[in-house]
Design an enzyme around this catalytic site. Structure first.
Site, PDB file in Angstrom:
ATOM      1  N   GLY A   1     -59.838 101.832  47.414  1.00  9.69           N
ATOM      2  CA  GLY A   1     -59.185 102.833  48.264  1.00  9.69           C
ATOM      3  C   GLY A   1     -60.087 103.961  48.732  1.00  9.69           C
TER       4      GLY A   1
ATOM      5  N   SER B   1     -61.106 110.924  50.112  1.00 10.39           N
ATOM      6  CA  SER B   1     -60.161 109.979  49.491  1.00 10.39           C
ATOM      7  C   SER B   1     -59.902 110.314  48.021  1.00 10.39           C
ATOM      8  CB  SER B   1     -60.723 108.555  49.542  1.00 10.39           C
ATOM      9  OG  SER B   1     -60.827 108.098  50.860  1.00 10.39           O
TER      10      SER B   1
ATOM     11  N   ASP C   1     -59.858  93.981  52.545  1.00 10.42           N
ATOM     12  CA  ASP C   1     -58.658  94.276  53.319  1.00 10.42           C
ATOM     13  C   ASP C   1     -57.607  93.335  52.753  1.00 10.42           C
ATOM     14  OD1 ASP C   1     -56.549  94.284  55.093  1.00 10.42           O
ATOM     15  OD2 ASP C   1     -57.808  94.546  56.861  1.00 10.42           O
TER      16      ASP C   1
ATOM     17  N   ILE D   1     -54.323 102.684  47.511  1.00 11.49           N
ATOM     18  CA  ILE D   1     -54.152 102.332  48.925  1.00 11.49           C
ATOM     19  C   ILE D   1     -52.678 102.342  49.311  1.00 11.49           C
ATOM     20  CG2 ILE D   1     -56.225 100.896  48.835  1.00 11.49           C
ATOM     21  CD1 ILE D   1     -54.481  98.427  49.064  1.00 11.49           C
TER      22      ILE D   1
ATOM     23  N   TYR E   1     -41.572 111.792  55.068  1.00 12.02           N
ATOM     24  CA  TYR E   1     -42.197 110.780  54.197  1.00 12.02           C
ATOM     25  C   TYR E   1     -41.531 109.404  54.398  1.00 12.02           C
ATOM     26  CZ  TYR E   1     -45.277 109.338  50.436  1.00 12.02           C
ATOM     27  OH  TYR E   1     -46.275 108.724  49.712  1.00 12.02           O
TER      28      TYR E   1
ATOM     29  N   LYS F   1     -42.864 103.879  47.594  1.00 10.44           N
ATOM     30  CA  LYS F   1     -43.394 104.508  46.370  1.00 10.44           C
ATOM     31  C   LYS F   1     -42.390 104.388  45.218  1.00 10.44           C
ATOM     32  CE  LYS F   1     -47.399 106.141  47.899  1.00 10.44           C
ATOM     33  NZ  LYS F   1     -48.635 105.381  47.625  1.00 10.44           N
TER      34      LYS F   1
ATOM     35  N   THR G   1     -55.981 114.111  53.354  1.00  6.07           N
ATOM     36  CA  THR G   1     -56.819 112.912  53.465  1.00  6.07           C
ATOM     37  C   THR G   1     -56.503 112.204  54.778  1.00  6.07           C
ATOM     38  OG1 THR G   1     -55.152 111.522  52.435  1.00  6.07           O
ATOM     39  CG2 THR G   1     -56.729 112.579  50.954  1.00  6.07           C
TER      40      THR G   1
END
Ligand SMILES: NC(=O)c1ccc[n+]([C@@H]2O[C@H](COP(=O)([O-])OP(=O)(O)OC[C@H]3O[C@@H](n4cnc5c(N)ncnc54)[C@H](O)[C@@H]3O)[C@@H](O)[C@H]2O)c1
Length: 281
Positions: free
Chosen positions: A40, A46, A91, A119, A182, A189, A220
Site C-alpha cells: 500500500g 502513505s 495490482d 489498500i 465516507y 470498512k 493522503t
C-alpha cells in the site's frame, strides 16, 4: 522479547515539532529478526510508508510492493531507504500478481512474521453517491479491493506463518458511525473489521494475530478522493482529546507495537490511533 528500552525522541510527544524525526531515533531494535510484507505504499504520505518505516526502525526486514509502473518511481526510492530485499508489482485486480508476491517471499525468506494490508479503492461513481444508490459494479469493486484482498492476503500469509505472526489492515471510524462523504467505503470498512474478527478467531490457534488499525484522518492520496476532506481534518483537530492530528509515524509505531511478542495475547482488535476522537460524542 524486549530487553532494551525504546528511546524515541521526546520531540515525538510535541505536536508542534517535526514528528517525522521521531521514528529514526528509535534505538531499541525490538523487531530484529522479524520479516514482513507491507502493501500500500504509493508515496511518502502513505500510511503504509509510516508503517514500513516504523517496522524497519525497530529492526525488522520489510518487503514492499508498488501498484504499477507509474507508481514504481515513487516507491522505489522509499524501498531503497528501507533496504527492502523484495520489491514487486502488485495490482490486486491483475490475476496472479498477489500469488507471485507471496511465492517470492516463500522462495526468498521461507516465512513471514507480519503483513500490513493498507489498500482501499472505490470508483468515483460509487464513492461519491449515496449508499442507497450504489450500483452493483461499484459495490463489487469497492468490496473487492478494500475487503476481499485482505481476506486473500491473510489466506496466502497463513502457510508462511508456521510459528505465528501478525496481520494488519487499515480501517476508519466511518465503519461505525455515519461520517459525511465516507459513504460506501464505510460499508466496506465495516465488512473489513468483521473479517478481522473472524480471521483472528480462525488463525488464533496457530499463533497468528489479526488487527485492524483505525487511524484518524490523514491527508493522503486516497483521502483526496473524499469530498470536503479538510472539514474532517478540522473536526478531528478540534474535537480529539489530544487536540492534534495523527501522523503516519504515529500509526506506524502503534502498528509495530502490536507486532511485538509482548502483544502476543492481543488479537482481533480494532485499534484507534486517532487522538481519542472516537470516544467523543
Ligand atoms: N487517509 C486517511 O485518512 C485514512 C484513515 C483511515 C484509514 N485509511 C486507510 O488506510 C489505507 C491506506 O490509505 P492511505 O490513506 O495511506 O492512502 P494511499 O493513497 O497512500 O494508499 C492507498 C494504497 O492503495 C493502493 N491500491 C489501490 N487499489 C489497489 C489495487 N487494486 N491493488 C493494489 N493496491 C491498490 C494504492 O496503490 C495505494 O498504495 C486505506 O485502506 C485507507 O482506507 C486512511
Amino acid at each position: 522479547m524486549a530487553h532494551a528500552t525504546a528511546t524515541a525522541d521526546v520531540t515525538a510527544l510535541d505536536p508542534q515539532s517535526k514528528r517525522t524525526s521521531s521514528i529514526p531515533e528509535v534505538k531499541a531494535k525490538l523487531l530484529e529478526g522479524k520479516r514482513g510484507l507491507v502493501v500500500g505504499i504509493a508515496n511518502e504520505s502513505s500510511i503504509a510508508w509510516g508503517c514500513a518505516r516504523a517496522f524497519r526502525a525497530f529492526g525488522a526486514e520489510v518487503a514492499v510492493t508498488y501498484l504499477n509502473e507509474k507508481a514504481r518511481k515513487y516507491v522505489e526510492p522509499l524501498a531503497q531507504e528501507l533496504e527492502a530485499p523484495i520489491i514487486m508489482p502488485l495490482d490486486t485486480r491483475i490475476p496472479g500478481q498477489m500469488e507471485a508476491v507471496f511465492e517470492e517471499i516463500s522462495k526468498k525468506w521461507g516465512n513471514l512474521d507480519f503483513l500490513v494490508h493498507s489498500i482501499a479503492f472505490s470508483p468515483k461513481e460509487a464513492l461519491h453517491g449515496r449508499v442507497v444508490d450504489v450500483p452493483q459494479d461499484g459495490f463489487a469493486a469497492t468490496m473487492d479491493v478494500s475487503c476481499w484482498t485482505f481476506i486473500r492476503m491473510a489466506h496466502l500469509a497463513e502457510p508462511l506463518m508456521p510459528k505465528g505472526g501478525t496481520i494488519f489492515t487499515m480501517t476508519y471510524y466511518g465503519s461505525q458511525m455515519v461520517v459525511k462523504n465516507y459513504n460506501i467505503m464505510g460499508v466496506a470498512k465495516a465488512a473489513l473489521e468483521c473479517a478481522v474478527r473472524y480471521i483472528a478467531a480462525e488463525l488464533g490457534p496457530k499463533g497468528i494475530r489479526v488487527h485492524a488499525i483505525s487511524p484518524g484522518p490523514l491527508a493522503t492520496r486516497a483521502a483526496s478522493g473524499i469530498p470536503e476532506f479538510d472539514a474532517l481534518l478540522d473536526k478531528a483537530r478540534l474535537q480529539a482529546p489530544t487536540r492534534s492530528l495523527v501522523s503516519i509515524d504515529d500509526v506506524g509505531a502503534a502498528t509495530a507495537f502490536l507486532a511485538h511478542d509482548a502483544a502476543r495475547l492481543i488479537t482481533g482488535e480494532t485499534l484507534y490511533v486517532d487522538g481519542g476522537y472516537h470516544i467523543i460524542d
